[in-house]
Enzyme design. Structure first.
Site, PDB file in Angstrom:
ATOM      1  N   GLU B  99      14.249 -79.234 -38.114  1.00 51.67           N
ATOM      2  CA  GLU B  99      13.238 -78.439 -37.476  1.00 51.67           C
ATOM      3  C   GLU B  99      14.101 -76.893 -37.415  1.00 51.67           C
ATOM      4  OE1 GLU B  99      13.247 -78.986 -33.145  1.00 51.67           O
ATOM      5  OE2 GLU B  99      11.476 -78.238 -33.039  1.00 51.67           O
ATOM      6  N   LYS B 175       4.132 -76.408 -34.283  1.00 51.02           N
ATOM      7  CA  LYS B 175       4.573 -77.281 -33.080  1.00 51.02           C
ATOM      8  C   LYS B 175       3.544 -77.389 -31.997  1.00 51.02           C
ATOM      9  CE  LYS B 175       8.877 -78.655 -30.606  1.00 51.02           C
ATOM     10  NZ  LYS B 175      10.458 -78.336 -30.661  1.00 51.02           N
ATOM     11  N   CYS B 212       9.306 -82.172 -34.034  1.00 49.95           N
ATOM     12  CA  CYS B 212      10.396 -82.543 -32.700  1.00 49.95           C
ATOM     13  C   CYS B 212       9.885 -83.170 -31.709  1.00 49.95           C
ATOM     14  CB  CYS B 212      11.017 -81.319 -32.585  1.00 49.95           C
ATOM     15  SG  CYS B 212      12.621 -81.499 -31.645  1.00 49.95           S
TER      16      CYS B 212
END
Lengths: 363, 363
Positions: B99, B175, B212
């Site tokens: 990430e 994300k 993530c």
């Protein structure tokens, strides 16, 4: 070493790993260590005399200023069938907490007779009456998985009856997802349940029952949680060759993702049937379909879990937990706050249309 | 033994367990054994010279009559930051696949400067250009996680850029779920992504990127899968004390539940920051927030997984897989067929209303 001899992962690790490494291995595999519970000497003796495993653990939560602890105890029973599968049915009807606990897992045979004779009323069947007595006597809530017959329509269901500590039937939860896989072609007997994602408010906490194959469906756990479940039970009957590596993953993932406790309970032993049957895998007909590997455990919302009961023996695992942990972990990790469920409701509504256009980018 | 010294679970088991038990422990923990891949001697030498771990595994599928195998290779890179966090930013910009791979994970500091200077264009930034060259040169698709700056509105995003093996930017995935937990209070910098659940059709297969914290959300994996993803990458930056026991659970559960492959990739090492910072946990200010524990792995739809890369070293894991396995496992387990998604779409639509009445039965 055959799969029905190996006693348990935990025992193997404890026998061979040096202490410092064992601590790290356990931390990575099981999370924060669960304390062992002191069990009454009488209970330990009974387990030894009657040859069943007895284990006890405790999950702690932080002390809060406004809420007192909500300590409760849960007991999970895993056991083999008590009599051979061809013993008279009346003799076979005992009690248990695994899926359809009173009967052999006979759905692999695809025979209707004599197995459907095990089906009974959720409200008034022998198993329910038996559990009602126990519930009153020991002031406990009982989750009792049975093969249910709904007399009015002559239909069968795979059902868990929830009995209050008062002895009253609080309600029932029917299996939401029905497998059509190998020997688990259960739609020969019953179809998808119609009780939705009911949660039962008991004196000890809000509980729900996700039966067996439903554990593979994250949405099933999720929806019980959205209806407020604090503990979700997963009574199962599953065999080694098929599902064992998934077993430690799914219920535990559900506890993490939904900020709740989950209880995974499985049968033990190998069940032999008089008539031979095939399993849709090109192999020869046979009389059993594998080893039910037990390994019952409890998982907590913080990612920790108890060790499992053995893969081979009858057992009882008693777990004390402070239910305040659920909200504490939710406040910490905030999966529900960050879940964007409104967006998913919209997306899912589109996905299920037959003319859904997936979002795929091409060059 | 401190958490940043313990090299890996797999190594510990292999060093101490007797062979027969090791086989059973591995079967229960990791499922069907993944074959080791023969790697070129040149690559093995390079790994030794440059001091990074190199591992290779292969997932097989059954031979079919109508479809040829769809063998592809995936490489996951885990690495520590190359320079100290206070080195000039231009010097720090290297490449990675974890990430926001080019920068220290500085969001714990809550400082805007100098960290936002790492942000760059997804379409034309230095990292993208660098990856485009590699993609063309090696005929590979690159998933490149960056801190993205969208210049027009001056907004930041946590983004993965997907670069085709032609060298073109195929698109980007932002994300979807942003943590507000401990040192991961990332909404100081960027908010929830607006790219939904895009899937990228590459020459090798359909891929998606769940960044993530999105791995804690089963619905996020699920929706990528419903849009057709065959492999879902999960580039992460997460530390031991917080999440390590969840790490082997979540991506693997997603592979099982969605009949697809998942790739879990984490940072390695401990990152020290010049300014001290607090972590919202009542503890003293400090200069780092823990050990990124690596342990990158690939999980398959049949419940098996590769061993992890180490917890402590830079590494590359190369995994060959036959993507036909996805449909084979779907035909076997049939989670999508038995998923009852139309019912869940209706239920979820009700759940998100502010006046939702949960389904709770009381005595």
């Amino acid at each position: 070493m055959s799969a029905c001899q190996f006693e348990s992962l935990e025992k193997s690790l404890e026998s061979h790993l040096p202490e410092a490494e064992l601590a790290e291995v356990k931390r990575i595999l099981f999370g924060k260590e669960t304390k062992k519970l002191d069990l009454p000497a009488r209970a330990v003796e009974a387990a030894s005399e009657r040859d069943f495993e007895l284990k006890g653990y405790r999950f702690d939560a932080a002390q809060e200023q406004l809420r007192p602890p909500r300590n409760i105890r849960v007991g999970l029973i895993q056991h083999r069938i008590v009599l051979p599968t061809d013993a008279p049915i009346l003799d076979q009807v005992t009690m248990g907490k695994k899926e359809t606990g009173t009967m052999p897992f006979a759905f692999c045979t695809r025979e209707k007779e004599p197995w459907t004779e095990f089906a009974e009323s959720a409200e008034e069947g022998n198993t329910t009456r038996f559990c009602q007595e126990l519930a009153r006597k020991y002031n406990m809530v009982v989750v009792s998985p049975i093969l249910e017959r709904e007399d009015l329509h002559s239909t069968l269901w795979n059902t868990a009856v929830v009995i209050s500590n008062s002895g009253n039937v609080l309600g029932k939860s029917r299996k939401n997802h029905i497998p059509r896989i190998g020997d688990f072609n259960e739609s020969t007997y019953y179809m998808e349940g119609n009780t939705g994602h009911t949660v039962f408010q008991t004196q000890f906490g809000k509980i729900a029952v996700n039966i067996c194959y439903g554990r593979h469906h994250p949405l099933n756990w999720f929806m019980y949680s959205m209806n407020g479940a604090e503990i979700i039970f997963n009574p199962s009957a599953t065999v080694g060759a098929l599902s064992e590596p998934m077993w430690p993953i799914e219920a535990r993932n559900a506890a993490i993702a939904n900020h709740c406790f989950t209880c995974a309970i499985n049968r033990v032993g190998t069940e032999h049937f008089k008539s031979e049957f095939t399993s849709g895998d090109g192999k020869k007909a046979h009389h059993d379909f594998g080893h039910f590997y037990g390994s019952s455990y409890v998982a907590a919302p913080d990612g920790s879990r108890t060790p499992g009961l053995s893969r081979t023996r009858d057992g009882l695992i008693v777990v004390e937990m402070d239910l305040n942990l659920n909200r504490q972990i939710s406040d910490k990790w905030s999966f529900k706050m960050t879940g964007r469920y409104a967006e998913y409701a919209e997306e899912l509504t589109k996905v299920v249309e037959h003319d859904f256009k997936p979002k795929i980018v091409k060059e």
